[in-house]
Motif scaffolding. Structure first.
Motif, PDB file in Angstrom:
ATOM      1  N   LEU A 130      -0.283  -7.663  -2.252  1.00 40.38           N
ATOM      2  CA  LEU A 130      -0.047  -9.107  -2.192  1.00 40.38           C
ATOM      3  C   LEU A 130       0.438  -9.654  -3.531  1.00 40.38           C
ATOM      4  O   LEU A 130       1.234 -10.597  -3.580  1.00 40.38           O
ATOM      5  CB  LEU A 130      -1.330  -9.836  -1.780  1.00 40.38           C
ATOM      6  N   ALA A 131      -0.023  -9.047  -4.639  1.00 38.72           N
ATOM      7  CA  ALA A 131       0.348  -9.526  -5.971  1.00 38.72           C
ATOM      8  C   ALA A 131       1.831  -9.317  -6.266  1.00 38.72           C
ATOM      9  O   ALA A 131       2.381  -9.967  -7.163  1.00 38.72           O
ATOM     10  CB  ALA A 131      -0.494  -8.830  -7.033  1.00 38.72           C
ATOM     11  N   ALA A 132       2.473  -8.433  -5.531  1.00 38.03           N
ATOM     12  CA  ALA A 132       3.911  -8.225  -5.717  1.00 38.03           C
ATOM     13  C   ALA A 132       4.722  -9.344  -5.077  1.00 38.03           C
ATOM     14  O   ALA A 132       5.931  -9.436  -5.298  1.00 38.03           O
ATOM     15  CB  ALA A 132       4.321  -6.880  -5.120  1.00 38.03           C
ATOM     16  N   ARG A 133       4.064 -10.223  -4.314  1.00 40.82           N
ATOM     17  CA  ARG A 133       4.766 -11.262  -3.578  1.00 40.82           C
ATOM     18  C   ARG A 133       4.270 -12.677  -3.851  1.00 40.82           C
ATOM     19  O   ARG A 133       4.993 -13.636  -3.643  1.00 40.82           O
ATOM     20  CB  ARG A 133       4.628 -10.985  -2.072  1.00 40.82           C
ATOM     21  N   SER A 168       1.240  -2.704 -10.011  1.00 40.68           N
ATOM     22  CA  SER A 168       0.260  -1.748 -10.530  1.00 40.68           C
ATOM     23  C   SER A 168      -0.820  -2.447 -11.363  1.00 40.68           C
ATOM     24  O   SER A 168      -0.506  -3.244 -12.243  1.00 40.68           O
ATOM     25  CB  SER A 168       0.954  -0.692 -11.388  1.00 40.68           C
ATOM     26  N   PRO A 169      -2.085  -2.135 -11.097  1.00 40.15           N
ATOM     27  CA  PRO A 169      -3.186  -2.700 -11.895  1.00 40.15           C
ATOM     28  C   PRO A 169      -3.301  -1.998 -13.233  1.00 40.15           C
ATOM     29  O   PRO A 169      -2.608  -1.010 -13.494  1.00 40.15           O
ATOM     30  CB  PRO A 169      -4.416  -2.424 -11.024  1.00 40.15           C
ATOM     31  N   HIS A 195      -5.867  -1.547  -2.983  1.00 35.40           N
ATOM     32  CA  HIS A 195      -4.679  -1.606  -2.121  1.00 35.40           C
ATOM     33  C   HIS A 195      -4.218  -3.033  -1.833  1.00 35.40           C
ATOM     34  O   HIS A 195      -3.074  -3.391  -2.126  1.00 35.40           O
ATOM     35  CB  HIS A 195      -4.951  -0.900  -0.792  1.00 35.40           C
ATOM     36  N   LEU A 196      -5.108  -3.839  -1.238  1.00 34.74           N
ATOM     37  CA  LEU A 196      -4.657  -5.144  -0.741  1.00 34.74           C
ATOM     38  C   LEU A 196      -4.172  -6.067  -1.851  1.00 34.74           C
ATOM     39  O   LEU A 196      -3.108  -6.691  -1.725  1.00 34.74           O
ATOM     40  CB  LEU A 196      -5.789  -5.807   0.050  1.00 34.74           C
ATOM     41  N   VAL A 197      -4.939  -6.179  -2.937  1.00 32.98           N
ATOM     42  CA  VAL A 197      -4.527  -7.073  -4.029  1.00 32.98           C
ATOM     43  C   VAL A 197      -3.174  -6.661  -4.632  1.00 32.98           C
ATOM     44  O   VAL A 197      -2.287  -7.510  -4.783  1.00 32.98           O
ATOM     45  CB  VAL A 197      -5.603  -7.161  -5.121  1.00 32.98           C
ATOM     46  N   PRO A 198      -2.957  -5.390  -4.990  1.00 33.95           N
ATOM     47  CA  PRO A 198      -1.658  -5.011  -5.559  1.00 33.95           C
ATOM     48  C   PRO A 198      -0.478  -5.269  -4.625  1.00 33.95           C
ATOM     49  O   PRO A 198       0.611  -5.641  -5.078  1.00 33.95           O
ATOM     50  CB  PRO A 198      -1.821  -3.511  -5.843  1.00 33.95           C
TER      51      PRO A 198
END
Length: 255
Positions: free
Chosen positions: A140-143, A73-74, A135-138
């Protein structure tokens, strides 16, 4: 947590998202043009613009339904008032860059620039950022570490601009550099206090609006490239500072 499998899966996801966004944008523009043709009218430029940048948002809606991925989450707080200075900073850089070319520079009215910023803020930046940073950044940021996320999204974002590659190799090179710098900035801003998705929209709109401080119909191409180069240089410097000050955060393993 295994980095290589995550990177491979993330790259596939980002590539699929970019291709889907590009297809949606092209299809939306085609439909708007066809609708205008059926009615015997010309599609309003704002309609074509909105259709062209709607791809990332439409892709985000589709991917969110098809792939229920974990998201990081941002920041959801209100952005800092300091972000309101961005349009002026980028605009000044563009003006100085244009004048540095030695060509005659024609500046539109303040009203025209304000309208351009409003259009960028409420249409272009909004519809793009819902997809890329919303959408895309959050996902990918989880991984992946944030720096890897910024690089992957920059690449996906770059290829989504494929229709603009015909402008010329110099423009494409500048687009790649600017996209990378802004991807680093926006990735950090998304999770920074005083930033968030709204902050990313403001930054994106500020960067784009900077190119409107000179009249493209009355100003030579060298001056336009000078303005674009100056705006990119600001983002590159800002991205380098952001990375230097937040190295630990950028290279941290995902939570």
């Amino acid at each position: 947590m295994k980095t290589v499998p995550n990177l491979r899966a993330a790259a596939i996801y980002a590539a699929g998202f970019s291709l889907t966004a590009l297809l949606f944008s092209a299809t939306a523009m085609l439909l708007v043009g066809m609708a205008a043709g059926f009615t015997g009218t010309t599609a309003p430029p704002i309609s074509l613009l909105a259709a062209g940048v709607a791809g990332p948002t439409l892709a985000a809606i589709l991917f969110a339904r098809l792939f229920r991925r974990e998201r990081l989450s941002p920041n959801t707080g209100l952005p800092s008032w300091k972000l309101l200075l961005l349009p002026f900073g980028y605009g000044l850089a563009a003006l100085l860059g244009a004048k540095a070319s030695g060509a005659t520079v024609v500046v539109p009215s303040i009203t025209d620039i304000a309208l351009a910023f409003t259009l960028q803020l409420l249409v272009v930046a909004l519809l793009e950022e819902i997809g890329w940073r919303g959408h895309l950044v959050p996902v990918l940021a989880a991984r992946l570490a944030p720096i890897a996320v910024a690089l992957l999204v920059a690449l996906a974002w770059f290829f989504w601009h494929l229709p603009k590659f015909g402008i010329g190799p110099l423009f494409v090179a500048m687009l790649a550099i600017g996209g990378l710098a802004n991807s680093i900035l926006l990735t950090r801003l998304l999770y920074a206090r005083g930033g968030g998705l709204v902050g990313c929209i403001v930054l994106h709109a500020s960067f784009n609006t900077a190119e409107t401080v000179i009249d493209p119909n009355a100003t030579s191409m060298p001056a336009q490239y000078g303005a674009f180069a100056a705006v990119i240089a600001v983002s590159v410097v800002a991205a380098a500072i952001a990375w230097h000050r937040n190295r630990d955060w950028f290279h941290a393993r995902p939570r």
